[in-house]
Design a protein around this motif. Structure first.
Motif, PDB file in Angstrom:
ATOM      1  N   ALA A 100       0.894  -1.158   0.075  1.00  0.00           N
ATOM      2  CA  ALA A 100      -0.059   0.220  -0.113  1.00  0.00           C
ATOM      3  C   ALA A 100       0.687   1.236  -0.010  1.00  0.00           C
ATOM      4  O   ALA A 100       1.735   1.316   0.796  1.00  0.00           O
TER       5      ALA A 100
ATOM      6  N   VAL B  19      -6.926  -1.860  -6.806  1.00  0.00           N
ATOM      7  CA  VAL B  19      -6.423  -0.579  -6.899  1.00  0.00           C
ATOM      8  C   VAL B  19      -5.495  -0.645  -8.147  1.00  0.00           C
ATOM      9  O   VAL B  19      -4.442  -1.579  -8.129  1.00  0.00           O
TER      10      VAL B  19
ATOM     11  N   PRO C  94      -7.877   3.482  -6.624  1.00  0.00           N
ATOM     12  CA  PRO C  94      -8.977   2.588  -6.221  1.00  0.00           C
ATOM     13  C   PRO C  94     -10.205   2.601  -7.212  1.00  0.00           C
ATOM     14  O   PRO C  94     -10.685   3.585  -7.256  1.00  0.00           O
TER      15      PRO C  94
ATOM     16  N   THR D 124      -3.339  -4.042   4.662  1.00  0.00           N
ATOM     17  CA  THR D 124      -4.785  -3.411   4.261  1.00  0.00           C
ATOM     18  C   THR D 124      -5.091  -1.992   4.793  1.00  0.00           C
ATOM     19  O   THR D 124      -5.875  -1.277   4.287  1.00  0.00           O
TER      20      THR D 124
ATOM     21  N   TYR E  78      -6.018   1.435   3.598  1.00  0.00           N
ATOM     22  CA  TYR E  78      -7.249   1.653   2.624  1.00  0.00           C
ATOM     23  C   TYR E  78      -8.394   1.627   3.531  1.00  0.00           C
ATOM     24  O   TYR E  78      -9.474   1.730   3.042  1.00  0.00           O
TER      25      TYR E  78
ATOM     26  N   ARG F  39     -12.588   0.707   3.212  1.00  0.00           N
ATOM     27  CA  ARG F  39     -12.822  -0.018   2.078  1.00  0.00           C
ATOM     28  C   ARG F  39     -12.090  -1.363   2.116  1.00  0.00           C
ATOM     29  O   ARG F  39     -11.915  -1.886   1.033  1.00  0.00           O
ATOM     30  N   ALA F  40     -11.429  -1.722   3.054  1.00  0.00           N
ATOM     31  CA  ALA F  40     -10.188  -2.750   3.037  1.00  0.00           C
ATOM     32  C   ALA F  40     -10.886  -4.190   3.770  1.00  0.00           C
ATOM     33  O   ALA F  40      -9.954  -5.113   3.860  1.00  0.00           O
TER      34      ALA F  40
ATOM     35  N   VAL G  81      -7.686  -6.122  -0.595  1.00  0.00           N
ATOM     36  CA  VAL G  81      -7.176  -5.336  -1.254  1.00  0.00           C
ATOM     37  C   VAL G  81      -6.275  -6.253  -2.546  1.00  0.00           C
ATOM     38  O   VAL G  81      -5.377  -6.831  -2.186  1.00  0.00           O
TER      39      VAL G  81
ATOM     40  N   ARG H 287      -5.282   4.904   9.256  1.00  0.00           N
ATOM     41  CA  ARG H 287      -5.918   5.757   8.272  1.00  0.00           C
ATOM     42  C   ARG H 287      -7.037   6.222   8.840  1.00  0.00           C
ATOM     43  O   ARG H 287      -7.903   5.785   9.615  1.00  0.00           O
TER      44      ARG H 287
ATOM     45  N   THR I 235     -10.094  -2.772   9.951  1.00  0.00           N
ATOM     46  CA  THR I 235     -10.463  -2.299   8.610  1.00  0.00           C
ATOM     47  C   THR I 235     -11.687  -1.950   8.630  1.00  0.00           C
ATOM     48  O   THR I 235     -12.432  -2.562   9.544  1.00  0.00           O
TER      49      THR I 235
END
Length: 1012
Positions: A114, A186, A191, A216, A219, A222-223, A227, A590, A639
């Motif tokens: 990533a 991605v 993405p 992951t 992200y 959305r992960a 991914v 994130r 996630t």
């Protein structure tokens, strides 16, 4: 473009073959050979340079090369990252095969992760990479088809054979009730919002699967389902390269899995016996079955052998400052069902420009155009005009083409089945087309203001426009509603158009530094993405006739439009640290803010930590010839899954008509409740693994254990009717996933004869922990999900054979209408009475395999190479709903051959599977039971490829030539009698039910790879 490619196909191949035979000038010498590593594996991308000149080339994906040198005194210089540079004087040699020696000081293999790259030995997460060279020569249109059987913990299944469709990807068994289970794709850092089916596989350089939280979490929301990182081809250092790849083949439906229906003679005999058993007069058409032969095989009538062709041109050039790569492709894929096809034209241009030592810019642009014809092939016959199942059930006595060559419009009931259309005619005349234009493009600037610091800014856009048209003429019809060319009221048509785009703006700052034995890199960044779509659809009726098929001919036109928007803003941060490349640590976070979340729950945090220990770097592990590498790794993190739809947090407002003063007035009313706390589904993941290499890396073993708990499942909760509503959407529910996965790579033989094996196996389990407010079970089509049990188990009555004798009937529990010779079910609750409800319905089987596996064997001998790819699953169950209709004892439709062995009397009880044709046949036909359930285990030989590479070609401009033959879907070993044992895998809560789908073909191909 498509027409020109087809028209000049033979001319193009003729010219290429002519160039191949051209003789080089006498003054030069052409040298060819193959480059491999110490383990005997082919080395692609090795640079070969004529010393003291700028003349050079590079090895292809199979390690082959060819180069023309000015004379015998020339020296060739061979270079590749990770290997020692070697020089060889040509002399009188025309073939130079070389084994590159490892460079102990070289960098480790670099893998995509990533927002960057990392040395493979230092990766602490569950990451797996597949290079394009491992996926060559498979005649398929989608990259996911090439990945089947290659990845541990990644279940890739082909649910249907519709060209350009049908692939399902599940990472570690991921599933959701209503928020989707697909991984995030991605492409070159962008993405995507949909699948990757329109991407030309020849454009792809590497595919990396991120499976655990450590890999992951960057992200974020959305992960949760994993991914998939895809990098496309970029120019490599060295001389300009040009290649042309071509394959053509034929697709056929294998005998295995074809419906085993009665032919005309057998069907007439069946209808005659049914009439006699019921005490009815035998119709004249069935009185003498021996007069008939095979009759019409309706499955054959609506299917065909189909052509597939693929052309791919690749050009790349790399200089000191500028490099570019261009890939152009054209795929033509006819379908094995009549009037079905998929065509795709694609171009990708990736360009990099180095302004100076501190600034680099790049630009990628990839337009695509695809078109498809898709008849309504899948599903149950009474829900829609499903061609495959409807054709299976048609009378074999009816012709699909008359003796004079004319095509009848319908199948008359005089042939023993209900009035219905001629399915051969119907599949050809119903129009269902789709055209898609897409553009995926992004550009970046990379600046290094000071040593060790890199700033990267990227902006990208994903555009798409899809136009679909449907026309259903009066001569089409359906079961019980035969066509009538004189009745234009049967005509219907529709037109839809969807335009969508998403854009991405991303800025990251990376600082990488080594201080003594301490190595670290720090990433920080901000990214934002937004998407917009507009769609409209029109439908029309009241056509005067079938001639004008556009909506302007309709007298009644209705339509609707829709607009959807969402946006996402995020902050990302990560630190990687290692000490002496021995003790490894990584932490990341994130923070996502999404328009899809409720106003009181806009932001979510997704952190992760991971650690690794390279034990073989410790002093207490002496140098030895057995253990060459050993690493332990573990990770923990969170996630999310934000695929919850748009605007669900708001109360919907709908048009409402209300009476006022004796008048009906237009107005609006609230149709549901808002939820300001609505959020994403959250997954907490724990992962632990071990990577070990033995015998100088000839054996590589990787093991991983994972446990994932998905909470805040999106769920429709019942609420008191006093509120004015019935339910509203909120985050309630919890599922647990866990499993083990193994990946084993071995180099079995070296030398002239080489043999390597890749094997993987994964064991995935799941369990529902919470469902809704009262933990109520979720029922699907013959499935049930309940707390404490695996997701989506098959559910129904337990079939217990037939009441074969009066004594058995008298001693057994019975259902209403039961008699000797009728179907028998188990009395689950023991009350002495069998009922088709929850009293006697129970769990029948698990739709998830006990394990999934895949293995690839690659063999080469001198210039020959052979690859065999296999994939399989074991331990899952499948309900084949076609049995309900092909086993219908009423005699309304054509049936399986096996129904000749039904119960006829106590003296002739048949094979014990089918009841009698007289009496109450409804419970056997309509009550869902284990009678329709089969073992879904399978092993499929996905691909066999045999190739030959010409090592010496006396043509200046032709550097390499390879020919190969391949067969895709070579063989399927399974006890499942349906057409495709992969049909319903990966559907989460509603897996395991086969409603009959488009057949998956076997494809035979011949291909050529030219390198210029």
């Amino acid at each position: 473009m498509k027409i020109l490619l087809i028209k000049y196909e033979h001319l193009l191949l003729t010219l290429v073959c002519f160039f191949t035979l051209t003789v080089a000038s006498a003054q030069s010498v052409t040298v060819a050979g193959k480059i491999s590593d110490a383990a005997g594996e082919s080395l692609p991308g090795v640079n070969i340079l004529v010393k003291g000149t700028t003349t050079g080339t590079a090895t292809d994906m199979d390690g082959n090369y060819s180069i023309t040198v000015p004379d015998a005194q020339a020296t060739l210089v061979f270079t590749s990252i990770g290997f020692k540079t070697q020089e060889v004087v040509v002399g009188n040699q025309t073939t130079i095969n070389l084994v590159m020696a490892d460079d102990a000081k070289a960098l480790d293999e670099v893998v995509i992760v990533a927002y960057g790259t990392q040395n493979k030995r230092n990766v602490t997460g569950a990451v797996q990479t597949v290079n394009a060279g491992e996926l060559k020569d498979q005649p398929v249109g989608q990259i996911t088809q090439k990945l089947q059987g290659k990845l541990a913990g990644v279940q890739i299944t082909q649910n249907t054979g519709i060209p350009g469709q049908g692939m399902t990807v599940r990472v570690r068994g991921s599933a959701s009730i209503s928020a989707g289970s697909d991984p995030l794709y991605v492409v070159d850092g962008f993405p995507l919002q949909g699948s990757i089916s329109n991407i030309n596989p020849d454009e792809i350089e590497t595919i990396t699967i991120l499976k655990d939280a450590s890999s992951t979490s960057l992200y974020g929301s959305r992960a949760a389902n994993g991914v998939v990182l895809i990098t496309t081809k970029r120019a490599k250092a060295g001389a300009s390269r040009f290649s042309f790849n071509y394959f053509t083949g034929i697709q056929v439906i294998p005998e295995k899995g074809r419906p085993d229906m009665m032919n005309a003679r057998e069907f007439a005999q069946f209808k005659k016996e049914v009439a006699i058993e019921r005490g009815q007069t035998v119709p004249d058409v069935f009185a003498n079955p021996e007069q008939y032969g095979e009759g019409t095989d309706w499955f054959d009538a609506v299917t065909r052998d189909a052509i597939i062709k693929n052309y791919s041109l690749t050009y790349s050039a790399s200089g000191e400052k500028f490099s570019t790569s261009v890939v152009a492709g054209y795929l033509k894929n006819e379908g094995v069902l009549l009037n079905s096809s998929y065509d795709r034209i694609s171009v990708r241009i990736n360009t990099d420009y180095k302004l100076n030592d501190k600034i680099k810019i790049g630009f990628n642009v990839a337009p695509t155009y695809s078109s498809s014809k898709t008849p309504q092939s899948d599903g149950i016959w009474y829900n829609s005009p499903s061609i495959v199942q409807s054709a299976m059930l048609s009378s074999p006595l009816a012709p699909y083409i008359n003796a004079d060559g004319s095509i009848p419009l319908n199948i008359s009931s005089e042939y023993g089945t209900p009035d219905a259309p001629n399915w051969y005619n119907q599949v050809k005349i119903v129009k269902n087309t789709s055209k898609n234009v897409g553009l995926l493009s992004n550009g970046f600037v990379e600046i290094k203001p000071i040593k060790d610091l890199t700033f990267k800014s990227m902006i990208g856009v994903d555009l798409g426009n899809t136009v679909s048209d449907y026309f259903y003429p009066s001569t089409a019809g359906s079961i019980f509603n035969p066509p009538n060319a004189n009745d234009p009221s049967r005509i219907s048509a529709s037109h839809s158009n969807q335009y969508a785009y998403s854009w991405l703006f991303e800025n990251t700052l990376t600082y990488a530094k080594s201080i003594g034995d301490h190595n670290f890199d720090i990433l920080g960044g901000y990214t934002t993405q937004a998407a917009h779509s507009e769609s409209g659809s029109l439908s029309g009726r009241g056509f005067p006739d079938d001639r004008v098929q556009t909506l302007n001919a309709a007298t009644i036109i209705t339509g609707s439009t829709d607009v959807q928007d969402w946006s996402l803003a995020s902050l990302v941060a990560r630190v990687n640290y290692n000490y002496k490349d021995k003790y490894l640590f990584s932490a990341s976070i994130r923070r996502d803010g999404s328009s899809r979340f409720g106003s009181d729950n806009k932001w979510g945090n997704f952190p992760s930590v991971s650690a690794g220990w390279v034990i073989t770097e410790e002093s207490f592990i002496p140098e030895n010839n057995v253990l060459s590498f050993l690493k332990l790794r573990t990770s923990l993190g969170t996630t999310g899954n934000n695929n919850i739809g748009n605007y669900l947090q708001y109360a919907n407002v709908v048009p409402t008509n209300n009476p006022f003063n004796n008048q009906l007035l237009n107005g609006s009313s609230i149709a549901g409740l808002n939820n300001t706390e609505l959020g994403w589904e959250t997954s907490e993941l724990f992962d632990a693994g071990i990577d070990a290499n033995f015998f100088n890396d000839r054996i590589k073993l990787s093991y991983g254990y994972y446990k994932k708990t998905t909470d805040n499942l999106l769920y429709s909760v019942d609420i008191p009717i006093a509120s004015g509503f019935f339910n509203y959407t909120t985050n309630i529910g919890k599922i647990e996933f866990w499993g083990h996965e193994f990946q084993l790579t071995t180099i079995n033989l070296n030398g002239d004869f080489k043999w390597s094996t890749d094997f993987n196996i994964s064991f995935n389990r799941n369990k529902a922990l919470e469902l809704g407010t009262a933990n109520s079970a979720i029922y699907g089509d013959m499935t049930i999900t309940q707390v404490g049990q695996p997701l989506g188990q098959l559910y129904g009555l337990v079939w217990d054979g037939i009441y074969e004798t009066q004594a058995e009937f008298d001693a057994s529990p019975k259902h209403q209408g039961a008699e000797v010779g009728s179907v028998k079910y188990k009395d689950i609750n023991g009350d002495g009475e069998i009922t088709n409800d929850t009293k006697d319905q129970t769990v029948l089987g698990n739709t998830a395999p006990k394990y999934n596996y895949g293995f690839t064997n690659t063999v080469s001998y001198k210039n020959f190479d052979l690859s065999v790819v296999c994939q399989g699953a074991y331990g899952n169950k499948i309900i084949n709903t076609a049995d309900r209709f092909t086993g219908n004892l009423d005699g309304s439709f054509n049936v399986q051959k096996d129904l000749a062995n039904r119960w006829k009397s106590e003296e002739d009880p048949g094979n014990g599977k089918w009841g009698k044709a007289s009496g109450n046949t409804g419970p056997e036909r309509d009550w869902a039971s284990s009678k329709w359930m089969y073992d879904g285990s399978y092993l499929t030989i996905k691909n066999i490829t045999l190739g030959y590479s010409f090592s010496s070609i006396n043509v200046d401009y032709l550097k390499g030539l390879r020919i190969y033959a391949s067969v895709q879907q070579a063989a399927v070993f399974t006890k499942y009698p349906g057409g495709n044992p992969e049909v319903s895998a990966g559907a989460g809560l509603f897996s395991g039910v086969d409603n009959t789908t488009y057949p998956v073909p076997r494809t035979w191909t011949f291909g050529l790879n030219y390198n210029f």
